[in-house]
Design an enzyme around this catalytic site. Structure first.
Site, PDB file in Angstrom:
ATOM      1  N   TYR A 139      25.676  26.749 -34.663  1.00  0.00           N
ATOM      2  CA  TYR A 139      26.733  27.386 -33.879  1.00  0.00           C
ATOM      3  C   TYR A 139      27.957  27.699 -34.736  1.00  0.00           C
ATOM      4  CZ  TYR A 139      24.127  25.727 -29.730  1.00  0.00           C
ATOM      5  OH  TYR A 139      23.160  25.481 -28.791  1.00  0.00           O
ATOM      6  N   LYS A 190      14.674  18.741 -38.601  1.00  0.00           N
ATOM      7  CA  LYS A 190      13.547  19.674 -38.567  1.00  0.00           C
ATOM      8  C   LYS A 190      13.300  20.168 -39.981  1.00  0.00           C
ATOM      9  CE  LYS A 190      10.289  21.897 -36.430  1.00  0.00           C
ATOM     10  NZ  LYS A 190       9.055  21.156 -36.072  1.00  0.00           N
ATOM     11  N   ASP A 223      11.135  18.176 -32.332  1.00  0.00           N
ATOM     12  CA  ASP A 223      10.094  18.384 -31.334  1.00  0.00           C
ATOM     13  C   ASP A 223       9.432  17.071 -30.941  1.00  0.00           C
ATOM     14  OD1 ASP A 223       9.297  18.445 -33.993  1.00  0.00           O
ATOM     15  OD2 ASP A 223       7.661  19.849 -33.698  1.00  0.00           O
ATOM     16  N   ASP A 247      22.495  19.734 -28.510  1.00  0.00           N
ATOM     17  CA  ASP A 247      22.805  20.463 -27.283  1.00  0.00           C
ATOM     18  C   ASP A 247      21.605  20.421 -26.335  1.00  0.00           C
ATOM     19  OD1 ASP A 247      23.983  22.101 -25.403  1.00  0.00           O
ATOM     20  OD2 ASP A 247      23.954  23.906 -26.616  1.00  0.00           O
ATOM     21  N   ASP A 251      20.871  17.606 -22.789  1.00  0.00           N
ATOM     22  CA  ASP A 251      20.525  18.045 -21.438  1.00  0.00           C
ATOM     23  C   ASP A 251      19.257  17.348 -20.952  1.00  0.00           C
ATOM     24  OD1 ASP A 251      22.717  19.712 -21.528  1.00  0.00           O
ATOM     25  OD2 ASP A 251      21.647  21.462 -20.770  1.00  0.00           O
TER      26      ASP A 251
END
Length: 359
Positions: A139, A190, A223, A247, A251
């Site tokens: 971001y 990752k 993942d 982010d 959630d």
């Protein structure tokens, strides 16, 4: 001597105004009961309605104005008729990045009376804090578009990973893990596919880990992390991840702990060179705006994090006890939790619980 804190309240859009209003009522009730501090709250009408009037979500000098406050209580930003990237970059990210609120802290745990969608999970098995790098990564806002409208149109979104940015968020996460009973940290990565920035992320994690021999840490691909959060929640404690990965994972964590309407956030400037900002993570939720059914618990929890950051630890603990007393009673559950309690009813119940917790 009574301590006075200057708080900037930015309700923003949708249910943001409803939950921030509720949060102010609870905070003022708490301050009145405590007697040791007062809150001088100033409201700002920054958000989508201001954008429609003026072409800007906040004034150009907005972040300079915020620097004179001790903390910021934020609601939500975003409206159905405006592109999300305009609202996010025009307000929330503008504040976070300009005030260098680089540590986004999102606790997730099962509050009393709340049921997780996970089968057979115990409350102690789901008690996490997700630390999100909040200033760079995916971001960063770097990139662009060219040849618009043509068949060869190109858009680039460049992730930026810096040594200073990674070092400071890793050190923050390790210190947080050290402060908790289990002293465990999971570093999300990752690096098998993102072979530059995420490899640097991994290398610096290993370097910083040497400074914290008392913290048990491991590394997990993002993942695989989603599987671990759902299949083995008790193996996790503090989690640190990049801007995008955290982010998404936060959630998921909110949903697994019962509802996104319960999830708080602190956008911290740990060095305190600028004020920090506290907000629920649920967004503007225009589908329920004006119905009086928004769950204010996430805002109350965010307010407790704000009080703790300001040094009012006893008041923060009193508010959290009140929140737990309220959620323990199914009569206080809002529609997102399967109940019918209104925002106003939950707010009143929390204020009553604050009084009970003082005796």
């Amino acid at each position: 001597m009574t301590r006075t804190y200057r708080i900037a309240a930015i309700p923003g859009d949708g249910i943001g105004a409803e939950v921030v209003g509720a949060g102010q009522k609870v905070l003022q009730a708490l301050a009145k009961l405590d007697g040791g501090f007062t809150l001088d709250i100033t409201g700002f009408d920054w958000g989508s309605e201001r954008y429609r009037r003026t072409g800007a979500f906040m004034p150009g000098e907005g972040t300079d104005v915020l620097r004179s406050f001790d903390a910021i209580l934020f609601g939500a930003v975003g409206a159905p008729d405006l592109p999300d990237h305009l609202s996010l970059w025009g307000l929330r990210l503008q504040i976070c990045q300009t005030l260098d609120q680089y540590a986004n802290v999102r606790p997730a745990r099962m509050l009393p009376g709340i049921t997780s969608p996970l089968r057979n999970v115990e409350a102690g098995d789901l008690d996490w804090v997700i630390v999100r790098e909040n200033s760079e990564g995916e971001y960063s806002g770097q990139g662009g578009r060219s040849h618009r409208g043509l068949g060869c149109e190109v858009a680039t979104e460049v992730s930026i990973f810096t040594r200073v940015g990674i070092e400071r968020i890793m050190r923050f996460a390790f210190e947080l893990a050290r402060s908790r009973p289990r002293k465990r940290l999971t570093v999300v990565t990752k690096s098998n596919a993102q072979r530059h920035g995420m490899v640097l992320w991994d290398e610096i994690a290993s370097e910083i880990a040497s400074e914290f021999p008392d913290v048990v840490w491991d590394r997990m691909l993002v993942d695989a992390m989603t599987v671990r959060m759902t299949m083995d929640p008790g193996s996790l404690d503090v989690i640190v991840a990049t801007n995008l990965h955290a982010d998404i994972l936060s959630d998921l964590a909110a949903a697994l702990s019962g509802s996104i309407g319960l999830a708080p956030t602190a956008n911290l400037n740990p060095e305190r060179s600028a004020p920090s900002m506290f907000e629920p993570i649920h967004g503007s939720a225009f589908d329920i705006t004006g119905k009086g059914t928004a769950n204010p618990i996430a805002t109350f929890w965010s307010a407790a994090m704000m009080l703790e950051h300001l040094g009012e630890t006893a008041a923060a603990e009193r508010l959290m006890r009140a929140i737990e007393r309220v959620t323990a009673d199914a009569e206080n559950h809002s529609p997102d939790l399967g109940g019918s309690a209104t925002t106003e009813e939950i707010t009143s119940a929390t204020i009553r619980a604050i009084g009970l917790n003082a005796t």
